[in-house]
Design a protein around this motif. Sequence first.
Motif, PDB file in Angstrom:
ATOM      1  N   SER A  21      13.440 115.045   6.235  1.00  0.00           N
ATOM      2  CA  SER A  21      12.143 115.699   6.329  1.00  0.00           C
ATOM      3  C   SER A  21      12.288 117.040   7.018  1.00  0.00           C
ATOM      4  CB  SER A  21      11.150 114.841   7.114  1.00  0.00           C
ATOM      5  OG  SER A  21      10.714 113.748   6.369  1.00  0.00           O
ATOM      6  N   CYS A  22      11.416 117.963   6.657  1.00  0.00           N
ATOM      7  CA  CYS A  22      11.376 119.271   7.311  1.00  0.00           C
ATOM      8  C   CYS A  22       9.918 119.553   7.663  1.00  0.00           C
ATOM      9  CB  CYS A  22      11.909 120.338   6.374  1.00  0.00           C
ATOM     10  SG  CYS A  22      11.700 122.025   6.974  1.00  0.00           S
ATOM     11  N   ALA A  23       9.657 119.660   8.962  1.00  0.00           N
ATOM     12  CA  ALA A  23       8.313 119.982   9.440  1.00  0.00           C
ATOM     13  C   ALA A  23       8.219 121.492   9.614  1.00  0.00           C
ATOM     14  CB  ALA A  23       8.042 119.274  10.758  1.00  0.00           C
ATOM     15  N   ALA A  24       7.225 122.103   8.973  1.00  0.00           N
ATOM     16  CA  ALA A  24       7.080 123.557   8.987  1.00  0.00           C
ATOM     17  C   ALA A  24       5.852 123.966   9.783  1.00  0.00           C
ATOM     18  CB  ALA A  24       6.968 124.072   7.562  1.00  0.00           C
ATOM     19  N   SER A  25       5.930 125.111  10.445  1.00  0.00           N
ATOM     20  CA  SER A  25       4.786 125.646  11.175  1.00  0.00           C
ATOM     21  C   SER A  25       4.933 127.151  11.306  1.00  0.00           C
ATOM     22  CB  SER A  25       4.667 124.993  12.562  1.00  0.00           C
ATOM     23  OG  SER A  25       5.826 125.245  13.331  1.00  0.00           O
ATOM     24  N   GLY A  26       3.809 127.811  11.636  1.00  0.00           N
ATOM     25  CA  GLY A  26       3.844 129.245  11.881  1.00  0.00           C
ATOM     26  C   GLY A  26       3.660 130.107  10.654  1.00  0.00           C
ATOM     27  N   PHE A  27       3.377 129.489   9.509  1.00  0.00           N
ATOM     28  CA  PHE A  27       3.117 130.252   8.289  1.00  0.00           C
ATOM     29  C   PHE A  27       2.284 129.383   7.358  1.00  0.00           C
ATOM     30  CE2 PHE A  27       6.167 128.240   5.307  1.00  0.00           C
ATOM     31  CZ  PHE A  27       6.925 127.489   6.196  1.00  0.00           C
ATOM     32  N   MET A  34       9.785 125.995  -1.302  1.00  0.00           N
ATOM     33  CA  MET A  34      10.653 125.505  -0.227  1.00  0.00           C
ATOM     34  C   MET A  34      11.967 125.007  -0.818  1.00  0.00           C
ATOM     35  SD  MET A  34       8.960 126.038   2.539  1.00  0.00           S
ATOM     36  CE  MET A  34      10.032 125.172   3.691  1.00  0.00           C
ATOM     37  N   ASN A  35      13.013 125.154  -0.042  1.00  0.00           N
ATOM     38  CA  ASN A  35      14.353 124.833  -0.507  1.00  0.00           C
ATOM     39  C   ASN A  35      15.089 123.951   0.490  1.00  0.00           C
ATOM     40  OD1 ASN A  35      14.188 127.016  -2.629  1.00  0.00           O
ATOM     41  ND2 ASN A  35      14.158 128.295  -0.799  1.00  0.00           N
ATOM     42  N   TRP A  36      16.037 123.209  -0.036  1.00  0.00           N
ATOM     43  CA  TRP A  36      17.048 122.537   0.788  1.00  0.00           C
ATOM     44  C   TRP A  36      18.414 123.108   0.414  1.00  0.00           C
ATOM     45  CZ3 TRP A  36      16.406 119.323   4.862  1.00  0.00           C
ATOM     46  CH2 TRP A  36      15.165 118.701   5.028  1.00  0.00           C
ATOM     47  N   ALA A  75      -0.657 119.359   2.854  1.00  0.00           N
ATOM     48  CA  ALA A  75      -1.656 119.083   3.902  1.00  0.00           C
ATOM     49  C   ALA A  75      -1.008 118.956   5.274  1.00  0.00           C
ATOM     50  CB  ALA A  75      -2.418 117.812   3.565  1.00  0.00           C
ATOM     51  N   ASN A  76       0.232 118.470   5.283  1.00  0.00           N
ATOM     52  CA  ASN A  76       0.929 118.266   6.557  1.00  0.00           C
ATOM     53  C   ASN A  76       2.111 119.206   6.755  1.00  0.00           C
ATOM     54  OD1 ASN A  76      -0.498 115.916   7.796  1.00  0.00           O
ATOM     55  ND2 ASN A  76       0.033 114.993   5.808  1.00  0.00           N
ATOM     56  N   SER A  77       2.234 120.206   5.872  1.00  0.00           N
ATOM     57  CA  SER A  77       3.291 121.225   6.000  1.00  0.00           C
ATOM     58  C   SER A  77       4.672 120.580   6.141  1.00  0.00           C
ATOM     59  CB  SER A  77       3.011 122.145   7.198  1.00  0.00           C
ATOM     60  OG  SER A  77       1.810 122.849   7.011  1.00  0.00           O
ATOM     61  N   ARG A  78       4.997 119.747   5.185  1.00  0.00           N
ATOM     62  CA  ARG A  78       6.271 119.036   5.243  1.00  0.00           C
ATOM     63  C   ARG A  78       6.915 119.038   3.860  1.00  0.00           C
ATOM     64  NH1 ARG A  78       4.901 113.820   6.062  1.00  0.00           N
ATOM     65  NH2 ARG A  78       5.837 113.080   4.134  1.00  0.00           N
ATOM     66  N   VAL A  79       8.234 119.171   3.861  1.00  0.00           N
ATOM     67  CA  VAL A  79       9.006 119.038   2.632  1.00  0.00           C
ATOM     68  C   VAL A  79      10.100 118.001   2.878  1.00  0.00           C
ATOM     69  CG1 VAL A  79      10.444 121.049   3.200  1.00  0.00           C
ATOM     70  CG2 VAL A  79      10.337 120.222   0.853  1.00  0.00           C
ATOM     71  N   ASP A  80      10.269 117.090   1.949  1.00  0.00           N
ATOM     72  CA  ASP A  80      11.218 115.996   2.086  1.00  0.00           C
ATOM     73  C   ASP A  80      12.312 116.077   1.030  1.00  0.00           C
ATOM     74  OD1 ASP A  80       8.690 113.461   2.891  1.00  0.00           O
ATOM     75  OD2 ASP A  80       9.625 115.017   4.121  1.00  0.00           O
ATOM     76  N   LEU A  81      13.428 115.437   1.322  1.00  0.00           N
ATOM     77  CA  LEU A  81      14.504 115.290   0.354  1.00  0.00           C
ATOM     78  C   LEU A  81      14.948 113.837   0.373  1.00  0.00           C
ATOM     79  CD1 LEU A  81      16.297 116.925  -1.635  1.00  0.00           C
ATOM     80  CD2 LEU A  81      18.015 116.983   0.188  1.00  0.00           C
ATOM     81  N   GLN A  82      14.604 113.116  -0.683  1.00  0.00           N
ATOM     82  CA  GLN A  82      15.050 111.729  -0.841  1.00  0.00           C
ATOM     83  C   GLN A  82      16.424 111.754  -1.484  1.00  0.00           C
ATOM     84  OE1 GLN A  82      13.610 108.760   0.103  1.00  0.00           O
ATOM     85  NE2 GLN A  82      15.517 107.818  -0.610  1.00  0.00           N
ATOM     86  N   PHE A  95      19.873 121.937   5.491  1.00  0.00           N
ATOM     87  CA  PHE A  95      18.938 122.907   6.046  1.00  0.00           C
ATOM     88  C   PHE A  95      17.715 123.055   5.144  1.00  0.00           C
ATOM     89  CE2 PHE A  95      21.656 124.748   9.305  1.00  0.00           C
ATOM     90  CZ  PHE A  95      22.941 124.476   8.833  1.00  0.00           C
ATOM     91  N   CYS A  96      16.588 123.194   5.785  1.00  0.00           N
ATOM     92  CA  CYS A  96      15.337 123.543   5.124  1.00  0.00           C
ATOM     93  C   CYS A  96      15.232 125.072   5.130  1.00  0.00           C
ATOM     94  CB  CYS A  96      14.230 122.910   5.955  1.00  0.00           C
ATOM     95  SG  CYS A  96      12.577 123.168   5.399  1.00  0.00           S
ATOM     96  N   ASN A  97      14.610 125.646   4.097  1.00  0.00           N
ATOM     97  CA  ASN A  97      14.622 127.112   3.954  1.00  0.00           C
ATOM     98  C   ASN A  97      13.430 127.605   3.152  1.00  0.00           C
ATOM     99  OD1 ASN A  97      15.373 129.032   1.475  1.00  0.00           O
ATOM    100  ND2 ASN A  97      16.330 129.885   3.302  1.00  0.00           N
ATOM    101  N   PHE A  98      12.958 128.803   3.484  1.00  0.00           N
ATOM    102  CA  PHE A  98      12.074 129.528   2.578  1.00  0.00           C
ATOM    103  C   PHE A  98      12.296 131.020   2.770  1.00  0.00           C
ATOM    104  CE2 PHE A  98       8.402 131.397   4.872  1.00  0.00           C
ATOM    105  CZ  PHE A  98       8.627 130.907   6.150  1.00  0.00           C
TER     106      PHE A  98
END
Length: 116
Positions: A21-27, A34-36, A75-82, A95-98
């Motif tokens: 999981s990647c929790a995002a904030s500040g934007f 979003m990328n992994w 809604a929760n500013s999250r991107v996941d990688l299963q 790494f999470c990236n944008f």
Amino acid sequence: QVQLVESGGGLVRPGGSLRLSCAASGFTFSNFAMNWFKQIPGEEREWVATISSVDGNTAYADSVKGRFIISRDNANSRVDLQMNRLKPEDTAVYFCNFYRSGRQHWGKGTLVTVSS
């Protein structure tokens, strides 16, 4: 201030699964694809998967296609990688990236180790 915080890494046996999981904030998360990426020490950082901002279209590196699934929760500013059917060669820091306004933003990464 932009923050990307990855979690969910660990040690798993070959054939097993993990969910990152990647929790995002500040934007405004919903506005950006979003990328992994993954990186093995001493090697270049390598793209793994992308999910678009609005329609949720996805793209995968050939090495993970059919095994990994990227998803997002705007809604929760999250991107996941299963990550399924993991292989030893999937071992890396993930790494999470944008990308915004000429700049790449990165989290600190989470270590995935696939080993018996």
